[in-house]
Design a protein around this motif. Structure first.
Motif, PDB file in Angstrom:
ATOM      1  N   ARG A 100       2.960   0.497   0.771  1.00 13.40           N
ATOM      2  CA  ARG A 100       1.766   0.914   0.041  1.00 13.40           C
ATOM      3  C   ARG A 100       1.044  -0.289  -0.549  1.00 13.40           C
ATOM      4  O   ARG A 100      -0.182  -0.385  -0.490  1.00 13.40           O
ATOM      5  N   TYR A 101       1.812  -1.227  -1.089  1.00 14.05           N
ATOM      6  CA  TYR A 101       1.223  -2.437  -1.654  1.00 14.05           C
ATOM      7  C   TYR A 101       0.594  -3.292  -0.545  1.00 14.05           C
ATOM      8  O   TYR A 101      -0.483  -3.865  -0.713  1.00 14.05           O
ATOM      9  N   ARG A 113      -2.863  -1.955   0.915  1.00 14.85           N
ATOM     10  CA  ARG A 113      -3.997  -1.906  -0.010  1.00 14.85           C
ATOM     11  C   ARG A 113      -4.910  -2.982   0.297  1.00 14.85           C
ATOM     12  O   ARG A 113      -5.521  -3.735   0.448  1.00 14.85           O
ATOM     13  N   TYR A 127       8.750   2.272   0.859  1.00 11.39           N
ATOM     14  CA  TYR A 127       7.478   2.973   0.696  1.00 11.39           C
ATOM     15  C   TYR A 127       6.561   2.214  -0.261  1.00 11.39           C
ATOM     16  O   TYR A 127       5.377   2.027  -0.003  1.00 11.39           O
ATOM     17  N   THR A 128       7.116   1.748  -1.395  1.00  5.15           N
ATOM     18  CA  THR A 128       6.317   0.997  -2.361  1.00  5.15           C
ATOM     19  C   THR A 128       5.807  -0.299  -1.746  1.00  5.15           C
ATOM     20  O   THR A 128       4.646  -0.693  -1.946  1.00  5.15           O
TER      21      THR A 128
END
Length: 135
Positions: free
Chosen positions: A131-132, A135, A127-128
């Motif tokens: 998300r990165y 962006r 997930y991290t």
């Protein structure tokens, strides 16, 4: 009785320490009281065997410690511990857990919880990363 047990334990420990130190360094490195007790031990050793002389010396040290610790009157007899088995009054014997029983054939298999925990831990990392990336 508590003073008697402490005095007896201390007498046995000190006697063992003093005899070991006397063998390693000689009696001159010991306190004067210890030297006097070991001199009495050597006298008893000439007359009796090692076990009898040791126990008699420990009893003399015990009497001295009992009076020093505030015991009144004649020191009670404290039974020496049996050296062959474990002490039952102050030691809990170590017990190994019984071996696991074999699983019955065809019975329900219990799944490990580790893979489930790893999946949730990895989802946080994925997930991290997404998300990165977005962006």
């Amino acid at each position: 009785m508590m003073i008697a047990r402490r005095a007896d334990t201390r007498a046995r420990a000190d006697f063992a320490t003093w005899t070991m130190m006397a063998k390693l360094n000689g009696t001159s490195s010991l306190p004067p009281a210890a030297q006097a007790f070991l001199e009495r031990y050597r006298t008893l050793l000439k007359e009796n065997g090692d076990a009898v002389a040791s126990e008699a010396t420990i009893q003399i040290i015990y009497q001295s410690y009992y009076e020093e610790m505030g015991g009144a009157g004649q020191a009670p007899d404290v039974k020496p511990r049996a050296t062959t088995g474990p002490a039952s009054d102050n030691v809990t014997a170590f017990k190994r857990p019984p071996p696991p029983r074999p699983k019955a054939a065809g019975g329900p298999q219990q799944k490990s919880k580790l893979p489930v925990a790893l999946i949730f831990a990895c989802l946080v990392v994925v997930y991290t990363a997404f998300r990165y990336y977005f962006r």
